[in-house]
Scaffold this active site. Structure first.
Site, mmCIF file in Angstrom:
data_model
loop_
_atom_site.group_PDB
_atom_site.id
_atom_site.type_symbol
_atom_site.label_atom_id
_atom_site.label_comp_id
_atom_site.label_asym_id
_atom_site.label_seq_id
_atom_site.Cartn_x
_atom_site.Cartn_y
_atom_site.Cartn_z
ATOM 1 N N ALA A 49 49.738 104.939 11.563
ATOM 2 C CA ALA A 49 48.763 105.526 12.483
ATOM 3 C C ALA A 49 47.314 105.191 12.143
ATOM 4 C CB ALA A 49 48.942 107.042 12.502
ATOM 5 N N LYS A 94 56.624 93.260 16.659
ATOM 6 C CA LYS A 94 56.728 91.982 15.974
ATOM 7 C C LYS A 94 55.746 91.947 14.801
ATOM 8 C CE LYS A 94 53.434 89.157 18.523
ATOM 9 N NZ LYS A 94 52.378 89.056 17.560
ATOM 10 N N ASP A 121 57.740 93.590 23.095
ATOM 11 C CA ASP A 121 56.912 92.399 23.287
ATOM 12 C C ASP A 121 55.994 92.803 24.422
ATOM 13 O OD1 ASP A 121 55.839 90.039 24.476
ATOM 14 O OD2 ASP A 121 57.253 88.890 23.280
ATOM 15 N N HIS A 122 54.743 93.076 24.108
ATOM 16 C CA HIS A 122 53.933 93.762 25.121
ATOM 17 C C HIS A 122 53.669 92.912 26.361
ATOM 18 C CE1 HIS A 122 50.481 91.751 23.198
ATOM 19 N NE2 HIS A 122 49.763 92.072 24.257
ATOM 20 N N ASP A 155 52.804 83.775 16.240
ATOM 21 C CA ASP A 155 51.988 84.893 16.725
ATOM 22 C C ASP A 155 52.153 85.096 18.232
ATOM 23 O OD1 ASP A 155 50.059 86.950 16.280
ATOM 24 O OD2 ASP A 155 48.529 85.664 17.187
ATOM 25 N N HIS A 203 55.589 85.993 23.132
ATOM 26 C CA HIS A 203 55.007 86.262 24.457
ATOM 27 C C HIS A 203 55.266 85.122 25.452
ATOM 28 C CE1 HIS A 203 53.255 89.424 22.241
ATOM 29 N NE2 HIS A 203 52.111 88.858 21.909
ATOM 30 N N LYS A 236 43.589 79.970 20.050
ATOM 31 C CA LYS A 236 42.507 80.919 19.779
ATOM 32 C C LYS A 236 41.199 80.151 19.730
ATOM 33 C CE LYS A 236 45.107 84.563 17.813
ATOM 34 N NZ LYS A 236 44.767 85.764 18.541
ATOM 35 N N ARG A 253 48.621 84.070 37.845
ATOM 36 C CA ARG A 253 47.625 84.366 36.818
ATOM 37 C C ARG A 253 47.940 85.742 36.229
ATOM 38 N NH1 ARG A 253 41.638 83.904 35.383
ATOM 39 N NH2 ARG A 253 41.760 81.753 36.036
ATOM 40 N N GLN A 262 46.443 87.130 33.435
ATOM 41 C CA GLN A 262 45.206 87.827 33.085
ATOM 42 C C GLN A 262 44.097 86.836 32.790
ATOM 43 O OE1 GLN A 262 46.620 89.854 29.521
ATOM 44 N NE2 GLN A 262 45.855 88.238 28.216
ATOM 45 N N LEU A 270 46.649 85.261 46.828
ATOM 46 C CA LEU A 270 46.860 86.700 46.677
ATOM 47 C C LEU A 270 46.148 87.153 45.403
ATOM 48 C CD1 LEU A 270 48.234 89.436 47.240
ATOM 49 C CD2 LEU A 270 50.284 88.550 46.173
ATOM 50 N N ARG A 324 37.597 73.357 24.756
ATOM 51 C CA ARG A 324 38.844 73.421 25.533
ATOM 52 C C ARG A 324 40.081 73.144 24.691
ATOM 53 N NH1 ARG A 324 38.779 70.946 31.388
ATOM 54 N NH2 ARG A 324 40.776 72.008 31.301
HETATM 55 C C1 BG6 Z 1 49.328 89.735 19.931
HETATM 56 C C2 BG6 Z 1 48.906 88.647 18.992
HETATM 57 O O1 BG6 Z 1 50.717 89.895 19.908
HETATM 58 O O2 BG6 Z 1 48.907 89.422 21.248
HETATM 59 C C3 BG6 Z 1 47.408 88.441 19.063
HETATM 60 O O3 BG6 Z 1 49.295 89.001 17.678
HETATM 61 C C4 BG6 Z 1 46.967 88.219 20.487
HETATM 62 O O4 BG6 Z 1 46.995 87.370 18.242
HETATM 63 C C5 BG6 Z 1 47.510 89.299 21.391
HETATM 64 O O5 BG6 Z 1 45.551 88.238 20.506
HETATM 65 C C6 BG6 Z 1 47.206 89.003 22.846
HETATM 66 O O6 BG6 Z 1 47.501 90.112 23.629
HETATM 67 P P1 BG6 Z 1 46.669 90.413 24.946
HETATM 68 O O7 BG6 Z 1 47.385 91.542 25.580
HETATM 69 O O8 BG6 Z 1 45.285 90.750 24.520
HETATM 70 O O9 BG6 Z 1 46.698 89.158 25.758
#
Ligand code: BG6
Length: 508
Positions: A24, A158, A187-188, A245, A250, A344, A376, A378, A405, A470
């Site tokens: 936390a 993860k 996995d968000h 990462d 993702h 990055k 797209r 985000q 759209l 780029r």
């Molecule tokens: C995380 C990675 O899982 O996802 C990060 O560890 C990355 O390095 C992040 O920045 C990206 O998530 P989001 O939701 O900001 O696109």
């Protein structure tokens, strides 16, 4: 009754939870977990009597804890402020070690106390923890905080291992403590609105569904770009690199949803069966199909390079950029390259899926650009289809245009939920469909482990690129090698909104 059966039986009912956030005091809890819990609470998706207990090694007094919980919570209205005040009352914190039964026993006392007050019958353990303490915490929880009387759900974050072997080891250890039914591997990206939209776009639209194959699609690109470097996370990042990462999880999840066959139903196991199946059709990535990069200082010298981070070894070859091409050897996709690019410290922040179609056959028109469907993810959620049109006016000149759209204009009144809110809600409801199953993880690691071994052995040198650029030289050629063809006319997306400035350009 086995705990797995007990859990699934109890899962059929609606439960009042006690949420325990392990780790936390950390970054993830501060940035994502607490704000998501607050979002659910504020919008009444979380029972208003849900208690949240934070647990971590750091000693914190009440006000420091409250500050930590609140740091990333945005309070726009008086209603938000009032809800936040109530929310804090439901949150408490306890410090303790991650390997001491006596500390987990104190945690148990705290859980029982709030359960007595709230009447909660279920426990959600959210493991926002570094991998090094993962199993010892899972053991501590199982021994001291697991009860057959209540429903138990465990969210794990993860990294799920470093490669196939370590992931299997972790799965075995965790599997000996908790059942697959109780585990939610997050996995968000699976909680992001446009990722959740993929199945609907594909399977609820004849016009898309019918062209979604190798006969009409030439290549697929999945791109993840971030402006930030690894500032502050260099130590962690150096061990993992951009492939572990972001790409292996993702981006691969996105690819899976773009490529899988329609599931038998929307049930979690049916969806995940199809995801596993498509992953098993992908051979491991080979050296010729990969390009790596590592960022240095920005051209103006203002932004530091990766190696300037004191926590990063001076001779590190860890990639901060990777482009890799995967092939899916099945009837639908054979021969279609899926190019994933992620990095990055780049010029913009963007995640998108770009599906490029083949050239039109025949000779009626010249200078035709290829059709593309761009999703797209985000920022500025959108789906647009690039298409040829007649240039208005006299004559029959063709011009590239789009069906656009853009969510900001089409759904301007809708609020897009945070990925973590959506996923935590799924866990509360016992829905596994947006979580990673153990065999899915195994299949994912099989694709990446051989190339990761070569990278770890220093067999592939990353190409340097400037911070805020780029990416490494050669990316354009890399993508072209797999058939990506740029427009043959000038094209800018979106055309009319403010976002049509430089940031919104249809930059590949
Ligand atoms: C995380 C990675 O899982 O996802 C990060 O560890 C990355 O390095 C992040 O920045 C990206 O998530 P989001 O939701 O900001 O696109």
């Amino acid at each position: 009754m086995s705990s797995a059966t007990a859990a699934s039986k109890k899962g059929d009912e609606k439960h009042l939870y006690t949420v325990v956030v392990l780790g936390a005091s950390g970054d993830l809890a501060k940035k994502k977990t607490f704000p998501a819990l607050f979002g659910l609470y504020k919008n009444k998706y979380l029972d208003q009597n849900t208690h949240i207990i934070g647990y971590a090694r750091t000693k914190m007094d009440r006000s420091t804890f409250e500050e930590h919980v609140s740091m990333n919570i945005k309070l726009k209205t008086d209603e938000d402020k009032a809800a936040h005040k109530k929310f804090l009352k439901l949150c408490s914190y306890q410090s303790g070690q991650y390997d001491q039964d006596s500390d987990f026993k104190r945690l148990e006392d705290a859980i029982r106390e709030v359960e007595k007050a709230s009447g909660a019958t279920a426990r959600l353990f959210y493991m926002a923890l570094p991998p090094s303490v993962f199993i010892s915490v899972a053991k501590g929880l199982k021994k001291n905080n697991y009860t057959e009387d209540s429903l138990v759900r465990l969210i794990v974050e993860k990294p799920f291992g470093m490669d196939l072997d370590s992931s299997r080891e972790l799965a075995k250890d965790l599997g000996s403590l908790f059942s697959e039914d109780e585990i939610y591997r997050i996995d968000h990206y699976l909680g992001k609105e446009m990722v959740k939209n993929l199945m609907i776009l594909r399977f609820a639209n004849v016009i898309f569904g019918s062209v979604w194959n190798r006969h009409t699609i030439d290549n697929v690109q999945i791109t993840f770009k971030e402006k930030l470097g690894t500032e502050g996370r260099g130590g962690y990042f150096d061990e993992f690199g951009i492939i572990r990462d972001v790409m292996q999880n993702h981006m691969l999840q996105i690819l899976t949803l773009v490529a899988m066959e329609p599931p038998v139903s929307l049930g979690a196991e049916d969806v995940r069966d199809e995801k596993v199946k498509v992953l098993r059709f992908i051979p491991p990535i080979v050296k010729d199909d990969i390009l790596l990069g590592q960022y240095g200082k920005s051209e103006d010298g203002k932004e530091p390079g990766y190696l300037d981070d004191k926590t990063v070894p001076k001779d590190s070859k860890t990639p901060t950029y990777a482009a890799a091409t995967l092939f899916i050897e099945n009837e639908r996709w054979s021969g279609v390259p899926f190019v994933m690019k992620c990095g990055k410290a780049l010029d913009q922040q963007k995640t998108e899926i770009r599906i490029q179609f083949k050239d039109v056959a025949g000779h009626l028109f010249t200078t035709l650009s290829r059709n593309e469907i761009v999703i797209r993810v985000q920022p500025d959620e959108a789906v647009y289809v690039k298409m040829m049109n007649k240039e208005p006016g006299l004559g029959t000149k063709t011009i590239i245009s789009d069906l656009d759209l853009s969510y900001s204009s089409r759904f301007s009144d809708s609020v897009i939920p945070e990925a973590y809110e959506s996923l935590i809600l799924d866990v509360l409801n016992g829905d596994h469909s947006n979580f990673v199953r153990d065999d899915e993880l195994d299949a994912a690691w099989k694709i990446f482990t051989p190339i990761l071994k070569q990278i770890d052995n220093g067999e592939i040198d990353p190409i340097p690129y400037a911070h805020s650029s780029r990416g490494p030289k050669g990316v354009t050629e890399f993508v072209a090698k797999y058939g990506y063809t740029r427009e043959r006319q000038e094209y800018v997306w979106p055309q009319h909104s403010e976002a049509g400035s430089a940031a919104g350009k249809d930059q590949k």
